[in-house]
Write a protein that holds these residues in place. Structure first.
Motif, PDB file in Angstrom:
ATOM      1  N   PRO A  54      -0.341 -28.747  15.755  1.00  0.00           N
ATOM      2  CA  PRO A  54      -0.744 -29.871  15.099  1.00  0.00           C
ATOM      3  C   PRO A  54      -2.847 -28.991  15.244  1.00  0.00           C
ATOM      4  O   PRO A  54      -2.692 -27.916  15.656  1.00  0.00           O
ATOM      5  CB  PRO A  54      -0.912 -30.350  16.526  1.00  0.00           C
ATOM      6  CG  PRO A  54       0.723 -30.473  17.069  1.00  0.00           C
ATOM      7  CD  PRO A  54       0.924 -28.855  16.576  1.00  0.00           C
ATOM      8  N   ARG A 262       6.730 -33.178  18.559  1.00  0.00           N
ATOM      9  CA  ARG A 262       5.381 -32.326  18.621  1.00  0.00           C
ATOM     10  C   ARG A 262       4.274 -33.327  18.054  1.00  0.00           C
ATOM     11  O   ARG A 262       3.069 -33.291  18.815  1.00  0.00           O
ATOM     12  CB  ARG A 262       5.765 -30.901  18.307  1.00  0.00           C
ATOM     13  CG  ARG A 262       4.247 -29.892  18.525  1.00  0.00           C
ATOM     14  CD  ARG A 262       4.761 -28.250  18.210  1.00  0.00           C
ATOM     15  NE  ARG A 262       4.079 -27.864  18.946  1.00  0.00           N
ATOM     16  CZ  ARG A 262       3.600 -26.587  18.429  1.00  0.00           C
ATOM     17  NH1 ARG A 262       4.044 -26.340  17.212  1.00  0.00           N
ATOM     18  NH2 ARG A 262       2.550 -25.670  18.639  1.00  0.00           N
ATOM     19  N   PRO A 263       4.178 -34.258  17.020  1.00  0.00           N
ATOM     20  CA  PRO A 263       3.564 -34.310  16.115  1.00  0.00           C
ATOM     21  C   PRO A 263       3.048 -35.756  16.320  1.00  0.00           C
ATOM     22  O   PRO A 263       1.743 -36.537  16.265  1.00  0.00           O
ATOM     23  CB  PRO A 263       4.113 -34.792  14.894  1.00  0.00           C
ATOM     24  CG  PRO A 263       5.243 -33.876  14.550  1.00  0.00           C
ATOM     25  CD  PRO A 263       5.445 -33.183  15.843  1.00  0.00           C
TER      26      PRO A 263
END
Length: 323
Positions: A54, A262-263
């Motif tokens: 990110p 993760r996002p």
């Protein structure tokens, strides 16, 4: 501080030791002196250039670590300097120090080493959120775990068994199948010799499938699911594109879902952390759950750790010794 950076997109040899500035604790963050960092498939995908971090995350690989808190940012009230924690990271775990939101930290379970604790966050966040929160696994259901000898797989088998599911799994060797059975799987299917669809259909079909393979497993999974079954997709080792007959999905009233961790927002990850602390951490403290350890490498040998993981010869988790 010493760290491992990705010098360019490529194979394991692009991971090189470097010097980087120490991270600072922003609002709501803590800085951890890393003792061990977990090695995960997303790290390899990032290294290969197919999984960008990110925009606000460190460019260094490493999504989980365990160690000691050495600095606290404004707004942090639940941790103090000196606390030992394991943490889900936005990146940067392959380093001597890493910053992460305090709400993504969990206490090191009593009786567990920092080496073992470093193996918990990425797999437990992923499995719990996908299998139980998204997939809705219930006691008595037939649960098929693909890749049962991986870090994700070994965690999913243990959690599924603990919460009363009938756990079936696939793996690529008799040794890996034996490891899965020792963790509580009712049946371990060597996919080189058997068809998992045939095995599960003889049992009435799978109520829930956790898959990270993708590719031609997608239509096979749909065929394997029982009526009202659910498929949860968390990765695509064989690719995300395939021809799929959605009529069968409609006739069987199936649900296909999935996620990447993760996002997701910091708040979403904090909520998963809180649910884990309440519903799963007591079992880790009691010794009823624990990571399956494969191998340990020094930070400077991160390339060897990645080569080990990508060989698919490992059973359980691979860690880097940092501190």
């Amino acid at each position: 501080m010493r760290a491992v950076e990705i010098t360019e997109a490529g194979g394991p040899d692009v991971l090189q030791i470097c010097e980087r500035p120490m991270p600072q604790a922003g609002h709501g963050d803590v800085v951890i002196k890393v003792a061990y960092a977990g090695v995960n498939r997303p790290d390899a995908l990032q290294r290969a250039g197919s999984y960008a971090p990110p925009p606000t995350a460190s460019d260094l690989p490493g999504l989980e670590a365990a160690g000691e808190i050495v600095a606290i940012g404004e707004g942090v009230t639940k941790w103090t300097v000196g606390d030992q924690v394991c943490a889900l990271l936005p990146g940067g775990g392959y380093a001597e120090y890493v910053a992460t939101p305090a709400a993504h930290c969990l206490p090191v379970p009593s009786g567990m080493s920092l080496k073992e604790a470093a193996c918990l966050p990425e797999t437990y966040f992923t499995v719990f959120s996908n299998v139980f929160q998204r997939g809705g696994l219930k006691a008595g259901e037939r649960f098929l775990v693909h890749g049962g000898s991986s870090g994700i797989g070994t965690t999913a088998i243990q959690l599924g068994k603990l919460f009363g599911a009938r756990v079936f799994t696939t793996a690529g060797s008799d040794e890996k199948c034996a490891a899965c059975l020792s963790l509580g799987a009712e049946r371990a299917i060597n996919y080189r010799n058997e068809d998992f669809t045939d095995v599960l259909k003889a049992e009435g079909g799978a109520d829930l499938i956790l898959d990270m393979v993708g590719g031609d497993y997608l239509p096979r999974n749909v065929n394997t699911l029982a009526h009202d079954g659910r498929l949860v997709q968390i990765a695509f080792l064989q690719g995300p594109k395939i021809e799929l007959n959605f009529a069968l999905m409609m006739m069987k009233r199936l649900m296909i879902t999935g996620s990447t961790l993760r996002p997701q927002s910091d708040l979403a990850k904090a909520r998963i952390a809180q649910a884990l602390r309440e519903q799963v951490w007591p079992f880790l403290v009691a010794g009823r759950l624990g990571p399956v350890m494969d191998s340990e490498f020094d930070l400077a040998d991160a390339s060897k750790a990645h080569a080990r993981m990508e060989s698919s010869g490992h059973i359980g988790k691979i860690v880097l010794k940092v501190g």
